[in-house]
Design an enzyme around this catalytic site. Sequence first.
Site, PDB file in Angstrom:
ATOM      1  N   CYS A 107       0.636  -1.290  -0.512  1.00 32.27           N
ATOM      2  CA  CYS A 107      -0.026  -0.004   0.126  1.00 32.27           C
ATOM      3  C   CYS A 107       0.477   1.493   0.119  1.00 32.27           C
ATOM      4  O   CYS A 107       1.282   1.512   0.715  1.00 32.27           O
ATOM      5  CB  CYS A 107      -1.203   0.141   1.228  1.00 32.27           C
TER       6      CYS A 107
ATOM      7  N   LYS B  17      -9.960  -9.606   4.732  1.00 30.70           N
ATOM      8  CA  LYS B  17     -10.119  -8.746   5.920  1.00 30.70           C
ATOM      9  C   LYS B  17     -10.527  -9.087   6.432  1.00 30.70           C
ATOM     10  O   LYS B  17     -12.183  -9.832   7.224  1.00 30.70           O
ATOM     11  CB  LYS B  17     -10.574  -7.207   5.767  1.00 30.70           C
TER      12      LYS B  17
ATOM     13  N   VAL C  46      -6.284   0.721   5.074  1.00 31.00           N
ATOM     14  CA  VAL C  46      -5.005   0.319   5.955  1.00 31.00           C
ATOM     15  C   VAL C  46      -4.575   2.300   5.155  1.00 31.00           C
ATOM     16  O   VAL C  46      -5.065   2.463   3.867  1.00 31.00           O
ATOM     17  CB  VAL C  46      -3.820  -1.227   5.120  1.00 31.00           C
TER      18      VAL C  46
ATOM     19  N   GLU D 230      -7.166   7.194   7.737  1.00 35.41           N
ATOM     20  CA  GLU D 230      -6.385   8.392   6.717  1.00 35.41           C
ATOM     21  C   GLU D 230      -4.580   8.988   6.414  1.00 35.41           C
ATOM     22  O   GLU D 230      -3.909   9.698   7.565  1.00 35.41           O
ATOM     23  CB  GLU D 230      -7.392   9.722   6.836  1.00 35.41           C
ATOM     24  N   SER D 231      -4.519   8.212   5.433  1.00 39.13           N
ATOM     25  CA  SER D 231      -3.117   8.674   5.818  1.00 39.13           C
ATOM     26  C   SER D 231      -2.575   9.657   5.639  1.00 39.13           C
ATOM     27  O   SER D 231      -1.445  10.194   6.527  1.00 39.13           O
ATOM     28  CB  SER D 231      -2.491   8.480   4.347  1.00 39.13           C
TER      29      SER D 231
HETATM   30  N1  GSH Z   1      -7.643   7.700   1.709  1.00 40.41           N
HETATM   31  C1  GSH Z   1      -7.297   6.184   2.445  1.00 40.41           C
HETATM   32  C2  GSH Z   1      -6.277   5.675   1.201  1.00 40.41           C
HETATM   33  C3  GSH Z   1      -6.320   4.470   1.309  1.00 40.41           C
HETATM   34  C4  GSH Z   1      -6.723   3.170   0.782  1.00 40.41           C
HETATM   35  O1  GSH Z   1      -6.834   2.858   0.079  1.00 40.41           O
HETATM   36  N2  GSH Z   1      -5.552   2.119   0.900  1.00 40.41           N
HETATM   37  C5  GSH Z   1      -5.876   1.137   0.469  1.00 40.41           C
HETATM   38  C6  GSH Z   1      -5.341  -0.022   0.135  1.00 40.41           C
HETATM   39  S1  GSH Z   1      -3.519   1.057  -0.466  1.00 40.41           S
HETATM   40  C7  GSH Z   1      -7.090  -0.329   1.101  1.00 40.41           C
HETATM   41  O2  GSH Z   1      -7.336  -0.319   2.285  1.00 40.41           O
HETATM   42  N3  GSH Z   1      -8.356  -1.124   0.552  1.00 40.41           N
HETATM   43  C8  GSH Z   1      -8.658  -1.448   0.607  1.00 40.41           C
HETATM   44  C9  GSH Z   1     -10.693  -1.486   0.207  1.00 40.41           C
HETATM   45  O3  GSH Z   1     -10.780   0.056  -0.430  1.00 40.41           O
HETATM   46  O4  GSH Z   1     -11.116  -2.079   0.309  1.00 40.41           O
HETATM   47  C10 GSH Z   1      -5.703   7.142   2.646  1.00 40.41           C
HETATM   48  O5  GSH Z   1      -5.343   8.220   2.564  1.00 40.41           O
HETATM   49  O6  GSH Z   1      -5.179   6.493   4.117  1.00 40.41           O
END
Ligand code: GSH
Length: 230
Positions: free
Chosen positions: A14, A41, A54, A67-68
Amino acid sequence: MHYAKLVLVSHTLCPYVQRSVITLNEKQIAHERIYVDLGNKPDWFLAMSPLGKVPLLQVDDGPVLFESAVICEFLDEITPDSLHPVDPLVKARHRAWIEFGSQLLNDIAKLYNAPLDAAFLDSLKVIRDKMRRLENEVRGPFFAGARFSIVDATYGPVFRYFDTLDRYLPLDVFEHCPHLQRWRAQLAERPSVKAAVSPDYPQLLKDFLLHRGSILSRRMALTDMTAATA
Ligand SMILES: N[C@@H](CCC(=O)N[C@@H](CS)C(=O)NCC(=O)O)C(=O)O
């Protein structure tokens, strides 16, 4: 730092997790990391993550941040020597370019998932055009000059994708972007950026991309097969 225990809930590929890890590394913040399988998950993760995504940062076995961008700012604020500019206007612009980096990550996901040539090429051109716009904003050697900032933590993972993707793409998204090329090289050498992924990351990413059933997956398989038989 007033907090005794920080746990980052992560995934090996990620880019948003990487952004948080780079910030943790830059600020030398002790933490634990737990990895989840996003394809399956676990219940504890679903209960903990409001968006099912994540990264998450759990603080002292209690509150969970998601949120990162929020996680990076929190990590920055609980430690000295901020990675954000002080001036409100400059800081606001940094936040905006961090969001631009998130949009670029969405475009990269569209690129590697595109099921048809037209969508693949459209995404590629969107990325190239965004790179050209970003080109005008970079001071060098880092985004805002000599000091590494959260914007740099954001773009390290964006550029890292192209270390794998470059050879499979029909055009160079960094063409006519000398500042971006230098910035990309600088970030690739930054210890915090390097250490944000495991040594097997390139192979894991390649396997992931090869199994998307997308135009990119097919291009990769074909390019590698041609190279192997040449
Ligand atoms: N806006 C979120 C995006 C985080 C994101 O998209 N994470 C992805 C992995 S890179 C995730 O957990 N995806 C799982 C899903 O959507 O089911 C951030 O900045 O933390």
